[in-house]
Design an enzyme around this catalytic site. Structure first.
Site, PDB file in Angstrom:
ATOM      1  N   ASN A 288      42.958  38.530  52.481  1.00 46.36           N
ATOM      2  CA  ASN A 288      43.149  38.053  51.218  1.00 46.36           C
ATOM      3  C   ASN A 288      43.806  39.554  50.201  1.00 46.36           C
ATOM      4  O   ASN A 288      43.782  39.527  49.231  1.00 46.36           O
ATOM      5  CB  ASN A 288      42.679  37.475  50.407  1.00 46.36           C
ATOM      6  CG  ASN A 288      41.173  36.666  50.820  1.00 46.36           C
ATOM      7  OD1 ASN A 288      39.883  36.733  51.964  1.00 46.36           O
ATOM      8  ND2 ASN A 288      41.954  35.440  51.072  1.00 46.36           N
TER       9      ASN A 288
ATOM     10  N   MET B 293      44.977  42.292  45.505  1.00 39.48           N
ATOM     11  CA  MET B 293      43.687  41.092  46.353  1.00 39.48           C
ATOM     12  C   MET B 293      44.063  39.943  45.621  1.00 39.48           C
ATOM     13  O   MET B 293      44.375  39.375  44.056  1.00 39.48           O
ATOM     14  CB  MET B 293      42.242  41.630  45.974  1.00 39.48           C
ATOM     15  CG  MET B 293      41.276  41.249  46.499  1.00 39.48           C
ATOM     16  SD  MET B 293      39.437  41.968  45.414  1.00 39.48           S
ATOM     17  CE  MET B 293      39.006  41.849  43.833  1.00 39.48           C
ATOM     18  N   CYS B 294      43.275  39.296  46.537  1.00 40.62           N
ATOM     19  CA  CYS B 294      43.252  37.557  46.002  1.00 40.62           C
ATOM     20  C   CYS B 294      42.045  37.190  45.915  1.00 40.62           C
ATOM     21  O   CYS B 294      41.288  36.953  47.201  1.00 40.62           O
ATOM     22  CB  CYS B 294      44.593  36.477  46.516  1.00 40.62           C
ATOM     23  SG  CYS B 294      44.371  34.967  46.305  1.00 40.62           S
ATOM     24  N   ILE B 295      41.389  36.617  45.017  1.00 45.76           N
ATOM     25  CA  ILE B 295      40.211  36.318  44.825  1.00 45.76           C
ATOM     26  C   ILE B 295      39.969  35.265  43.857  1.00 45.76           C
ATOM     27  O   ILE B 295      40.497  35.164  42.675  1.00 45.76           O
ATOM     28  CB  ILE B 295      38.633  37.418  44.837  1.00 45.76           C
ATOM     29  CG1 ILE B 295      37.725  36.726  44.895  1.00 45.76           C
ATOM     30  CG2 ILE B 295      39.446  38.298  43.186  1.00 45.76           C
ATOM     31  CD1 ILE B 295      37.201  38.156  44.796  1.00 45.76           C
TER      32      ILE B 295
ATOM     33  N   LEU C 212      46.498  35.779  51.376  1.00 46.03           N
ATOM     34  CA  LEU C 212      47.397  37.049  51.797  1.00 46.03           C
ATOM     35  C   LEU C 212      48.927  37.195  52.469  1.00 46.03           C
ATOM     36  O   LEU C 212      49.357  37.589  52.897  1.00 46.03           O
ATOM     37  CB  LEU C 212      47.505  37.771  50.731  1.00 46.03           C
ATOM     38  CG  LEU C 212      47.254  37.856  49.278  1.00 46.03           C
ATOM     39  CD1 LEU C 212      46.300  38.674  48.136  1.00 46.03           C
ATOM     40  CD2 LEU C 212      48.183  36.706  48.691  1.00 46.03           C
TER      41      LEU C 212
END
Lengths: 154, 552
Positions: free
Chosen positions: A79, A88-90, A124
């Site tokens: 991620n 960062m993908c959260i 990602l």
């Protein structure tokens, strides 16, 4: 301005009582919108032992817009983009799920948990996500390798 | 203009788009030019609605789309009437509906209203529509369409005749003819494929073909025997033709049988080149898989089913994560929020709390606004958030209907992870309102076909069996507006209200040129359980093409 006030309040909260394994400060003392965070690789993850520098950026619209987090230390994680940006993908920080009552403390703890439990369906980096899903031992081995390369002793 | 199409770069009066230079086409004024000369804005009309011409996409008039690239669905260039109607139908004359019927059936209807009368002279070069090979080819094309790009009529690796019909007129002995001289003919045939322990005809078209176990073809007794050995001699343009194809077999055999049938059918005569080298048929599983796969209902920018559209929307929404954030609440709704003074009930015994948005402390007596979810905030804090997102800052519940997000606000997205929910809702919004109507009409058509063609109707229990799955119709045969126009030598179609009782129809109703094909795959086999394939019906009426596939 309520944003400044709230940010200052939150900063006081997390610096006085930081989550385990985190050192939190401002990048520039005159600017409360950019936070400098050093996060230990959490126990139970292949990132343990590493020290990861994160940049947390609070938009001027905060808390009506979510903050963003970038890994300044490279991290090999489904991620987080494995590049200079370290984006960062959260879930908690996505535009459609962010809510003003979320606090930076929640965000930081969620980030720590993401290192322990990646979300490969929201990845990602597809290569690490595939490994995480299909070959966990190899994923851990790779993650440890990159942790040692980028995040230990730096 | 200096760079008007001319010289060696021309292709049918157009600039050559296949070379090094990019050609731009103006959709506004159909002007075209080289991109390196005039850029992307039309030099003639200043329109910005322009397109760079590429080999795959050439919008210019008269430029044909090249051969379907591999991997494209056959519907990409699909026009079942292409081969028998040289007049290019107007776009407005083409209607295509694909709907999902009850029980998972897929219903496709395509109507092309030809602007030219269909007289004999204009079908000179067309295949004889009364030729069973042609019918079967149409059937096969339709199945190919359903089965996706992977499907082609192929030749399975076995010896024996490659062509189901060989060179001689197939089923001529089974064809039948009705009507006297001077009236339109009704021609047709009945094909039955069966497996199991039925014995094949030794003189059937499959002589020397696969063994008994594989597939047999036999002809049922026709009601009006015609033993002419030559090609069916009734190519009257005013005639109608009707073919009934039954496939019978044990349920577990159906899939294999279908595969066999497609394998048996040789490639269509003029399609042999294109089909060369394609693999064997994937069988019924492939058919189902492709029917159920929404990706197969999608061709470039065009979608054919609700599900395919939904898939595209989902993809777009995932690519733009913020765009599916709830929209703003209406100012009116924000203003209408009740204001309250904080009391001990809201703040608890400490009499202290904080606004979750600004995190400022609040005390008893402070005024706050209360959302329907009973969460409260400073009025300014709440309205600042609500004017962008109609969700509670704490629990994300909406505060009521608003014009811009009426659909979303009622969704009450309590959980941030409820991504699947909107998708499910959208699915249910599909345009399936008229499915019963369409199914009924299809039933009516079939009945009418049976009646007018005097095909022996299936046993009553079979009819009932079929009707159980669809409601009784009170509908009528769809009529083309064209057909109401008196045409020389034609007769007005009679409403066939009595299609339920075929015996009462003495003469086939007279009508303008009309061709019907019915292909039925029956799942019934004596003593066997119901097969997974319930029915596959192809009705091909005049200019309306109908086929439906349904599953239990």
């Amino acid at each position: 301005m309520s944003a400044q006030k709230r940010i200052a309040k939150e900063l006081a909260e997390v610096t006085s009582n930081p989550p385990a394994g985190m050192i939190i400060g401002l990048v520039d003392e005159s600017n409360v919108h950019n936070w400098d965070i050093t996060m230990d690789g959490p126990e139970g993850s292949p990132y343990v032992g590493g020290k990861f520098k994160l940049l947390l950026t609070l938009p001027v619209e905060y808390p009506f817009k979510p903050p963003t987090i970038n890994f300044k230390t490279r991290i090999w994680h489904p991620n987080v983009t494995f590049d200079e940006q370290g984006s960062m993908c959260i879930g908690i920080l996505k535009g459609d799920t962010w809510k003003p009552s979320s606090r930076i403390m929640n965000v930081l703890i969620a980030t720590q948990n993401l290192l322990i439990e990646p979300v490969p369906d929201d990845a990602l980096e597809t290569s690490s996500a595939e490994l995480f899903k299909n070959n966990r031992p190899l994923y851990e081995k790779e993650a440890k390798k990159y942790t040692a390369q980028y995040a230990i002793g730096k | 203009m200096a760079d008007q199409p001319q010289g060696s770069g021309n292709s049918r009066g157009h600039l050559d788009a296949t070379g090094q230079r990019q050609v731009v086409f103006c959709h506004q004024c159909t002007h075209e030019w080289y991109q390196d000369v005039h850029g992307l804005i039309c030099p003639r009309c200043q329109s910005e609605i322009t397109e760079i011409v590429s080999g795959e996409s050439d919008p210019r008039p008269g430029m044909h789309i090249p051969d379907t690239p591999p991997g494209y669905h056959q519907l990409f260039n699909h026009n079942p009437w292409d081969e028998d109607d040289n007049s290019d139908p107007e776009e407005a004359d083409i209607e295509e509906h694909i709907t999902h019927g009850p029980g998972g059936s897929v219903f496709v209807r395509q109507t092309i209203r030809a602007s030219t009368p269909r007289d004999g002279s204009s079908r000179r070069d067309r295949p004889d529509p009364n030729d069973p090979t042609y019918v079967m080819r149409d059937f096969q094309n339709m199945l190919g369409t359903l089965m996706g790009p992977g499907f082609r009529a192929g030749r399975p690796g076995r010896s024996g005749p490659d062509d189901l019909y060989g060179n001689r007129p197939p089923f001529s002995a089974t064809g039948f003819r009705m009507g006297g001289s001077g009236t339109p003919h009704v021609v047709g045939g009945r094909f039955t494929f069966t497996t199991g322990n039925l014995r094949p005809r030794t003189d059937g078209p499959l002589t020397g073909g696969p063994p008994v176990e594989d597939l047999a073809t036999y002809a049922s007794p026709s009601s009006s025997p015609s033993s002419s050995p030559s090609p069916l001699p009734f190519a009257s343009p005013n005639g109608r033709s009707l073919y009934l194809i039954s496939i019978r077999g044990p349920p577990d055999e159906i899939a294999r049988m279908l595969g066999n049938i497609f394998g048996q059918m040789g490639p269509p005569p003029d399609d042999g080149r294109r089909n060369a080298g394609m693999g064997g048929p994937p069988g019924l599983q492939g058919l189902f898989a492709s029917l159920l796969n929404p990706a197969n209902a999608r061709h470039g920018d065009a979608v054919y089913t609700q599900e395919a559209l939904d898939q595209i929307i989902s993809t777009l929404m995932e690519q733009h994560p913020t765009s599916n954030a709830p929209g703003p609440a209406s100012p009116h709704a924000i203003q209408a929020l009740p204001k309250r003074k904080l009391d001990e009930e809201l703040l608890g015994p400490e009499g202290k709390g904080e606004c979750s948005v600004c995190m400022d402390d609040v005390h008893i007596g402070d005024e706050v606004v209360m959302l329907p979810c009973t969460h409260w905030f400073h009025e300014t804090c709440a309205s600042a958030w609500l004017s962008e997102h109609n969700t509670c800052p704490i629990c994300r519940k909406g505060i009521g209907e608003s014009p811009s997000s009426s659909g979303r606000s009622s969704r009450a997205p309590n959980s941030p992870n409820s991504r699947a929910e909107p998708r499910a809702r959208r699915l249910s919004l599909g345009s399936r309102l008229s499915r019963d109507n369409i199914m009924n009409r299809n039933e009516a058509r079939l009945d009418s076909i049976r009646a007018t063609g005097r095909i022996t109707p299936p046993p009553r229990e079979e009819i009932q069996h079929r009707r159980r799955s669809s409601h009784r119709h009170d509908s009528y045969l769809p009529r083309d507006p064209d057909e109401d126009r008196p045409m020389p030598g034609s007769y007005r179609r009679r409403e066939s209200e009595d299609h339920g009782s075929p015996a009462t129809v003495q003469d086939p109703p007279l009508s303008p040129p009309l061709m019907r094909q019915e292909v039925e795959v029956e799942d019934r086999y004596p003593g066997s359980e119901t097969a997974s394939l319930r029915s596959l019906i192809v009705g091909d009426m005049s200019k309306t093409k109908v086929f439906s596939v349904s599953f239990p």
